[in-house]
Design a protein around this motif. Sequence first.
Motif, PDB file in Angstrom:
ATOM      1  N   GLU A   1       0.827  -1.206   0.000  1.00 57.83           N
ATOM      2  CA  GLU A   1       0.000   0.000   0.000  1.00 57.83           C
ATOM      3  C   GLU A   1       0.863   1.257   0.000  1.00 57.83           C
ATOM      4  N   VAL A   2       1.955   1.226   0.739  1.00 58.83           N
ATOM      5  CA  VAL A   2       2.835   2.391   0.778  1.00 58.83           C
ATOM      6  C   VAL A   2       3.550   2.561  -0.561  1.00 58.83           C
ATOM      7  N   VAL A   3       3.925   1.459  -1.195  1.00 53.88           N
ATOM      8  CA  VAL A   3       4.531   1.540  -2.530  1.00 53.88           C
ATOM      9  C   VAL A   3       3.548   2.172  -3.515  1.00 53.88           C
ATOM     10  N   GLU A   4       2.279   1.791  -3.424  1.00 55.16           N
ATOM     11  CA  GLU A   4       1.267   2.392  -4.303  1.00 55.16           C
ATOM     12  C   GLU A   4       1.131   3.884  -4.022  1.00 55.16           C
ATOM     13  N   LEU A   5       1.190   4.264  -2.749  1.00 50.09           N
ATOM     14  CA  LEU A   5       1.112   5.682  -2.391  1.00 50.09           C
ATOM     15  C   LEU A   5       2.267   6.454  -3.016  1.00 50.09           C
ATOM     16  N   VAL A   6       3.468   5.900  -2.944  1.00 55.17           N
ATOM     17  CA  VAL A   6       4.661   6.605  -3.394  1.00 55.17           C
ATOM     18  C   VAL A   6       4.823   6.561  -4.911  1.00 55.17           C
ATOM     19  N   LEU A   7       4.482   5.424  -5.525  1.00 58.39           N
ATOM     20  CA  LEU A   7       4.731   5.249  -6.959  1.00 58.39           C
ATOM     21  C   LEU A   7       3.487   5.420  -7.821  1.00 58.39           C
ATOM     22  N   GLY A   8       2.309   5.356  -7.220  1.00 59.22           N
ATOM     23  CA  GLY A   8       1.107   5.465  -8.020  1.00 59.22           C
ATOM     24  C   GLY A   8       0.726   4.139  -8.654  1.00 59.22           C
ATOM     25  N   PRO A   9      -0.279   4.139  -9.524  1.00 56.64           N
ATOM     26  CA  PRO A   9      -0.834   2.883 -10.051  1.00 56.64           C
ATOM     27  C   PRO A   9      -0.096   2.286 -11.236  1.00 56.64           C
ATOM     28  N   ALA A  10       1.134   2.640 -11.457  1.00 58.88           N
ATOM     29  CA  ALA A  10       1.872   2.084 -12.604  1.00 58.88           C
ATOM     30  C   ALA A  10       1.935   0.566 -12.502  1.00 58.88           C
ATOM     31  N   PRO A  11       1.623  -0.160 -13.583  1.00 56.66           N
ATOM     32  CA  PRO A  11       1.695  -1.626 -13.534  1.00 56.66           C
ATOM     33  C   PRO A  11       3.133  -2.103 -13.427  1.00 56.66           C
ATOM     34  N   ALA A  12       3.330  -3.214 -12.722  1.00 56.00           N
ATOM     35  CA  ALA A  12       4.675  -3.767 -12.560  1.00 56.00           C
ATOM     36  C   ALA A  12       5.205  -4.287 -13.892  1.00 56.00           C
ATOM     37  N   ILE A  13       6.479  -4.059 -14.141  1.00 53.60           N
ATOM     38  CA  ILE A  13       7.166  -4.596 -15.316  1.00 53.60           C
ATOM     39  C   ILE A  13       7.912  -5.847 -14.867  1.00 53.60           C
ATOM     40  N   ALA A  14       7.516  -6.987 -15.400  1.00 53.58           N
ATOM     41  CA  ALA A  14       8.056  -8.264 -14.934  1.00 53.58           C
ATOM     42  C   ALA A  14       9.571  -8.325 -15.094  1.00 53.58           C
ATOM     43  N   VAL A  15      10.236  -8.867 -14.072  1.00 49.76           N
ATOM     44  CA  VAL A  15      11.685  -9.041 -14.074  1.00 49.76           C
ATOM     45  C   VAL A  15      11.986 -10.503 -13.779  1.00 49.76           C
ATOM     46  N   SER A  16      12.677 -11.166 -14.693  1.00 50.44           N
ATOM     47  CA  SER A  16      13.076 -12.551 -14.459  1.00 50.44           C
ATOM     48  C   SER A  16      14.403 -12.576 -13.709  1.00 50.44           C
ATOM     49  N   VAL A  17      14.636 -13.664 -12.973  1.00 50.53           N
ATOM     50  CA  VAL A  17      15.830 -13.771 -12.127  1.00 50.53           C
ATOM     51  C   VAL A  17      16.784 -14.796 -12.733  1.00 50.53           C
ATOM     52  N   PRO A  18      17.985 -14.381 -13.154  1.00 51.51           N
ATOM     53  CA  PRO A  18      18.943 -15.332 -13.725  1.00 51.51           C
ATOM     54  C   PRO A  18      19.559 -16.202 -12.641  1.00 51.51           C
ATOM     55  N   ALA A  19      19.923 -17.406 -12.991  1.00 52.10           N
ATOM     56  CA  ALA A  19      20.464 -18.358 -12.019  1.00 52.10           C
ATOM     57  C   ALA A  19      21.801 -17.909 -11.450  1.00 52.10           C
ATOM     58  N   HIS A  20      22.582 -17.143 -12.215  1.00 57.69           N
ATOM     59  CA  HIS A  20      23.933 -16.805 -11.756  1.00 57.69           C
ATOM     60  C   HIS A  20      23.932 -15.872 -10.541  1.00 57.69           C
ATOM     61  N   LEU A  21      22.798 -15.237 -10.226  1.00 52.67           N
ATOM     62  CA  LEU A  21      22.763 -14.346  -9.063  1.00 52.67           C
ATOM     63  C   LEU A  21      22.994 -15.092  -7.759  1.00 52.67           C
ATOM     64  N   SER A  22      22.697 -16.384  -7.733  1.00 48.46           N
ATOM     65  CA  SER A  22      22.843 -17.157  -6.499  1.00 48.46           C
ATOM     66  C   SER A  22      24.293 -17.240  -6.034  1.00 48.46           C
ATOM     67  N   ALA A  23      25.237 -16.955  -6.925  1.00 44.17           N
ATOM     68  CA  ALA A  23      26.652 -17.010  -6.556  1.00 44.17           C
ATOM     69  C   ALA A  23      27.135 -15.717  -5.911  1.00 44.17           C
ATOM     70  N   LEU A  24      26.306 -14.690  -5.921  1.00 40.57           N
ATOM     71  CA  LEU A  24      26.703 -13.395  -5.387  1.00 40.57           C
ATOM     72  C   LEU A  24      26.334 -13.276  -3.916  1.00 40.57           C
ATOM     73  N   PRO A  25      27.039 -12.414  -3.150  1.00 40.58           N
ATOM     74  CA  PRO A  25      26.627 -12.132  -1.771  1.00 40.58           C
ATOM     75  C   PRO A  25      25.211 -11.557  -1.747  1.00 40.58           C
ATOM     76  N   LEU A  26      24.515 -11.739  -0.643  1.00 39.53           N
ATOM     77  CA  LEU A  26      23.132 -11.293  -0.551  1.00 39.53           C
ATOM     78  C   LEU A  26      22.979  -9.807  -0.880  1.00 39.53           C
ATOM     79  N   ASP A  27      23.903  -8.985  -0.381  1.00 37.77           N
ATOM     80  CA  ASP A  27      23.750  -7.543  -0.549  1.00 37.77           C
ATOM     81  C   ASP A  27      24.127  -7.046  -1.944  1.00 37.77           C
ATOM     82  N   ARG A  28      24.558  -7.932  -2.837  1.00 39.38           N
ATOM     83  CA  ARG A  28      24.869  -7.529  -4.209  1.00 39.38           C
ATOM     84  C   ARG A  28      23.814  -7.990  -5.200  1.00 39.38           C
ATOM     85  N   ARG A  29      22.847  -8.756  -4.760  1.00 42.05           N
ATOM     86  CA  ARG A  29      21.943  -9.392  -5.720  1.00 42.05           C
ATOM     87  C   ARG A  29      20.901  -8.435  -6.309  1.00 42.05           C
ATOM     88  N   LEU A  30      20.306  -7.573  -5.503  1.00 51.21           N
ATOM     89  CA  LEU A  30      19.310  -6.659  -6.066  1.00 51.21           C
ATOM     90  C   LEU A  30      19.944  -5.683  -7.048  1.00 51.21           C
TER      91      LEU A  30
END
Length: 365
Positions: free
Chosen positions: A103-132
């Motif tokens: 709800e807060v994200v909707e307040l801040v960003l408005g009703p824009a539809p989400a743009i789908a993002v797929s997750v590549p397998a190679h991200l699992s090799a990275l530290p947690l704080d580097r993945r996003l």
Amino acid sequence: MSESVVVTEWITTREAAQRLGVKRTTLYTYVSRGLLTRRRSGGESLFDRAEIDVLAGTRHHPGSPLGVLPMRSVRSSVSEVREGELFLRGVPLADLADESLDEVVELVLGPAPAIAVSVPAHLSALPLDRRLPALAQWAGSHGEWVEPAAAAGIAKGLLGAVPIALGGGPEPDRPVPDALFNAVAGRPGSPREVATLNTALVALVDHGLAASVVAARVAASARSSAYDCLVAGYAALSGQLHGGIGPSALAVLRDGPPSDPSRPMPGFGHWRHPEGDPRAEAILARLALVDCSAPALARLDEIASRTDRRPNIDGALAALILTCDLPDAAAEVFFQVGRTAGLAAHVVEESEEDPLRWRATDPTA
């Protein structure tokens, strides 16, 4: 030859306080010291804008970074700090702390539809704080330039995908805080743990023109791709004096404050909130309801009483991590996830301004 006439621009008490980042009562203290001129009009106090701008460029808030550049010409409706309180789109954080992140994200960003993002397998090799950040960069490397105005939909897509990038399973109907806790902790969170994380993510959405926001807005001003604008924000956020300060704040809770009381103490005190960080207060109020939170909260109180510095957002996150036995990297991960919506909102806002307006002026020129 006629002499030029200097016209004084008078601004309201509220705007003057915002430009200086102080409470209204502090303005009147400056008047009594002869630092500012005040006039009354229609029952309201007005201040000379030129005097306010000079004072803003020269004064140093206790605890604030030395040499901070005044960004007085940048106005934003995403958030503001007013008299020590944080507002998101004009709504006090105190009224949003228990609302769902969605709800807060909707307040801040408005009703824009989400743009789908797929997750590549190679991200699992990275530290947690580097993945996003890596996920945003990878998503932006496939396809053509995406206008900064599309950042809202991209941010929503990243928020939906980040639990998977952190090792969780695909659960599209599961709220982000619930899925995020499970991915980071490797176990389901209790309802109170998840509620505390939800409040933390809401509190992290935005906090004015922080370094990460400025970085994202500069990229948007240069009309970088929306993905690259977010990556620029994440890069600044990773700094050890910004979102990457988590391990240092944890060290203070575990080992105690530094022996030199004049040194900065991660996790405690904030120059924008000398009377207490409202974001920390919201998180700690929720954390107090979590089982086994007493030791971490007692540690915060002990350090605060010894140093006369109240916990800030980083100290509250450190207490959450200790209570829930989460990885140290979780602090930066939570900062990245929470701030994603705020970064995107600023990118969209900047896309409506004239391009390349962030070029600095050399004071020696």
